[in-house]
Scaffold this motif. Sequence first.
Motif, mmCIF file in Angstrom:
data_model
loop_
_atom_site.group_PDB
_atom_site.id
_atom_site.type_symbol
_atom_site.label_atom_id
_atom_site.label_comp_id
_atom_site.label_asym_id
_atom_site.label_seq_id
_atom_site.Cartn_x
_atom_site.Cartn_y
_atom_site.Cartn_z
ATOM 1 N N PHE A 2 58.368 23.554 83.503
ATOM 2 C CA PHE A 2 59.670 23.794 84.112
ATOM 3 C C PHE A 2 59.523 24.514 85.453
ATOM 4 C CE2 PHE A 2 63.573 26.370 84.562
ATOM 5 C CZ PHE A 2 64.478 25.329 84.672
ATOM 6 N N VAL A 3 58.639 25.502 85.527
ATOM 7 C CA VAL A 3 58.419 26.214 86.793
ATOM 8 C C VAL A 3 57.828 25.268 87.840
ATOM 9 C CG1 VAL A 3 57.018 28.028 87.876
ATOM 10 C CG2 VAL A 3 58.258 28.509 85.777
ATOM 11 N N ALA A 4 56.896 24.404 87.425
ATOM 12 C CA ALA A 4 56.330 23.431 88.370
ATOM 13 C C ALA A 4 57.401 22.464 88.854
ATOM 14 C CB ALA A 4 55.180 22.672 87.712
ATOM 15 N N LEU A 5 58.313 22.071 87.977
ATOM 16 C CA LEU A 5 59.428 21.204 88.378
ATOM 17 C C LEU A 5 60.308 21.916 89.402
ATOM 18 C CD1 LEU A 5 61.058 18.541 87.852
ATOM 19 C CD2 LEU A 5 62.329 19.860 86.157
ATOM 20 N N LEU A 6 60.587 23.192 89.168
ATOM 21 C CA LEU A 6 61.403 23.950 90.117
ATOM 22 C C LEU A 6 60.700 24.118 91.457
ATOM 23 C CD1 LEU A 6 62.980 26.729 87.875
ATOM 24 C CD2 LEU A 6 64.036 24.639 88.742
ATOM 25 N N ILE A 7 59.379 24.326 91.433
ATOM 26 C CA ILE A 7 58.632 24.456 92.685
ATOM 27 C C ILE A 7 58.696 23.153 93.471
ATOM 28 C CG2 ILE A 7 56.302 24.695 93.640
ATOM 29 C CD1 ILE A 7 55.773 26.768 91.448
ATOM 30 N N ASP A 8 58.595 22.026 92.770
ATOM 31 C CA ASP A 8 58.689 20.741 93.458
ATOM 32 C C ASP A 8 60.084 20.467 93.985
ATOM 33 O OD1 ASP A 8 56.089 20.062 93.316
ATOM 34 O OD2 ASP A 8 56.318 18.453 91.847
ATOM 35 N N MET A 9 61.103 21.088 93.405
ATOM 36 C CA MET A 9 62.475 20.853 93.839
ATOM 37 C C MET A 9 62.922 21.785 94.960
ATOM 38 S SD MET A 9 64.561 20.015 90.416
ATOM 39 C CE MET A 9 64.360 18.468 89.562
ATOM 40 N N ALA A 41 47.207 27.047 72.630
ATOM 41 C CA ALA A 41 48.241 27.130 73.670
ATOM 42 C C ALA A 41 49.614 27.238 73.011
ATOM 43 C CB ALA A 41 48.184 25.906 74.568
ATOM 44 N N ASN A 42 50.403 28.154 73.499
ATOM 45 C CA ASN A 42 51.758 28.337 73.006
ATOM 46 C C ASN A 42 52.642 27.224 73.573
ATOM 47 O OD1 ASN A 42 54.268 29.234 72.242
ATOM 48 N ND2 ASN A 42 53.979 31.313 73.028
ATOM 49 N N PRO A 43 53.346 26.477 72.714
ATOM 50 C CA PRO A 43 54.201 25.391 73.235
ATOM 51 C C PRO A 43 55.284 25.883 74.186
ATOM 52 C CG PRO A 43 53.972 25.225 70.854
ATOM 53 C CD PRO A 43 53.327 26.506 71.262
ATOM 54 N N TRP A 44 55.760 27.106 73.982
ATOM 55 C CA TRP A 44 56.770 27.646 74.890
ATOM 56 C C TRP A 44 56.171 27.918 76.264
ATOM 57 C CZ3 TRP A 44 61.575 26.991 73.755
ATOM 58 C CH2 TRP A 44 61.945 26.915 72.434
ATOM 59 N N PHE A 45 54.915 28.344 76.307
ATOM 60 C CA PHE A 45 54.246 28.572 77.592
ATOM 61 C C PHE A 45 54.027 27.249 78.318
ATOM 62 C CE2 PHE A 45 50.326 29.074 80.134
ATOM 63 C CZ PHE A 45 50.819 30.004 81.040
ATOM 64 N N ILE A 46 53.664 26.206 77.582
ATOM 65 C CA ILE A 46 53.488 24.888 78.188
ATOM 66 C C ILE A 46 54.805 24.415 78.791
ATOM 67 C CG2 ILE A 46 52.973 22.466 77.713
ATOM 68 C CD1 ILE A 46 51.038 23.434 75.537
ATOM 69 N N ALA A 47 55.892 24.538 78.033
ATOM 70 C CA ALA A 47 57.208 24.117 78.534
ATOM 71 C C ALA A 47 57.628 24.953 79.745
ATOM 72 C CB ALA A 47 58.242 24.228 77.421
ATOM 73 N N PHE A 48 57.356 26.253 79.689
ATOM 74 C CA PHE A 48 57.705 27.143 80.797
ATOM 75 C C PHE A 48 56.955 26.757 82.068
ATOM 76 C CE2 PHE A 48 56.676 31.028 83.217
ATOM 77 C CZ PHE A 48 57.948 31.366 83.630
ATOM 78 N N THR A 49 55.646 26.476 81.954
ATOM 79 C CA THR A 49 54.870 26.123 83.143
ATOM 80 C C THR A 49 55.319 24.782 83.721
ATOM 81 O OG1 THR A 49 53.120 25.155 81.764
ATOM 82 C CG2 THR A 49 52.847 27.458 82.468
ATOM 83 N N ALA A 91 52.845 16.121 103.765
ATOM 84 C CA ALA A 91 51.579 16.630 103.235
ATOM 85 C C ALA A 91 51.790 17.842 102.337
ATOM 86 C CB ALA A 91 50.626 16.976 104.372
ATOM 87 N N MET A 92 52.761 17.778 101.460
ATOM 88 C CA MET A 92 53.039 18.863 100.528
ATOM 89 C C MET A 92 52.436 18.512 99.178
ATOM 90 S SD MET A 92 54.538 21.653 100.796
ATOM 91 C CE MET A 92 54.935 22.966 99.720
ATOM 92 N N PRO A 93 51.565 19.360 98.627
ATOM 93 C CA PRO A 93 50.976 19.021 97.323
ATOM 94 C C PRO A 93 52.024 19.025 96.217
ATOM 95 C CG PRO A 93 50.275 21.197 98.019
ATOM 96 C CD PRO A 93 51.051 20.607 99.152
ATOM 97 N N ASP A 94 51.841 18.157 95.263
ATOM 98 C CA ASP A 94 52.767 17.992 94.146
ATOM 99 C C ASP A 94 52.303 18.903 93.000
ATOM 100 O OD1 ASP A 94 54.619 17.151 92.355
ATOM 101 O OD2 ASP A 94 54.108 15.019 92.484
ATOM 102 N N VAL A 95 52.933 20.051 92.880
ATOM 103 C CA VAL A 95 52.540 21.042 91.880
ATOM 104 C C VAL A 95 52.789 20.515 90.473
ATOM 105 C CG1 VAL A 95 52.936 23.402 91.070
ATOM 106 C CG2 VAL A 95 52.977 22.906 93.503
ATOM 107 N N LEU A 96 53.869 19.789 90.287
ATOM 108 C CA LEU A 96 54.166 19.236 88.966
ATOM 109 C C LEU A 96 53.085 18.251 88.533
ATOM 110 C CD1 LEU A 96 56.075 19.032 86.562
ATOM 111 C CD2 LEU A 96 57.351 17.299 87.822
#
Length: 173
Positions: A24-31, A14-22, A39-44
């Motif tokens: 960060f995107v999950a954090l943005l989706i939750d925000m 796994a690429n560490p940059w891809f892990i960080a990117f995913t 009843a909103m699933p927690d993507v992060l």
Amino acid sequence: MIMPRAAERLLLPANPWFIAFTLFVALLIDMVPMGRLAAMPDVLAVVLVFWGVHQPRRVGVLWAFVFGLFIDVHDGAVLGQHALAYSALSFGAIALHRRMAWFSLVGQAVQILPLFVAAHVLTLVVRMAVGGMWPGWSVLLVPFLEAALWPVACVLLLAPQRRAPDRDAHRPL
């Protein structure tokens, strides 16, 4: 000797940059403001559990705690409420990471369902202990939605690791 299943392939690292990117995107989706939906699933949480299962040395309890603090500050929740829940989720995911490889995606979703239930119960107990409001009975559906997101997260987040290590004209993928 135990032979692996025929459908299993070795994955690229796994690429560490891809892990960080995913993450960060999950954090943005939750925000993203979605109104007052309990009843909103927690993507992060799903992404943290995924990387805790698949890359336990790279994404651990500390990262879960830090992302939990970000969510607490964003939501205006009790400071440490989500941090505690995400830390417990990450610890549980790391504890389960060796046995998860032996199950199908549906079996893995069943295995992590108690983790999501425990995290939401922990969050609810902390919220109610400090005098928060009851979010409604629809909050009981959320762990099942997050477990249902598990196969989707596995397919999407493992896709970059399934590509061929060296491309040539004779392999289409």
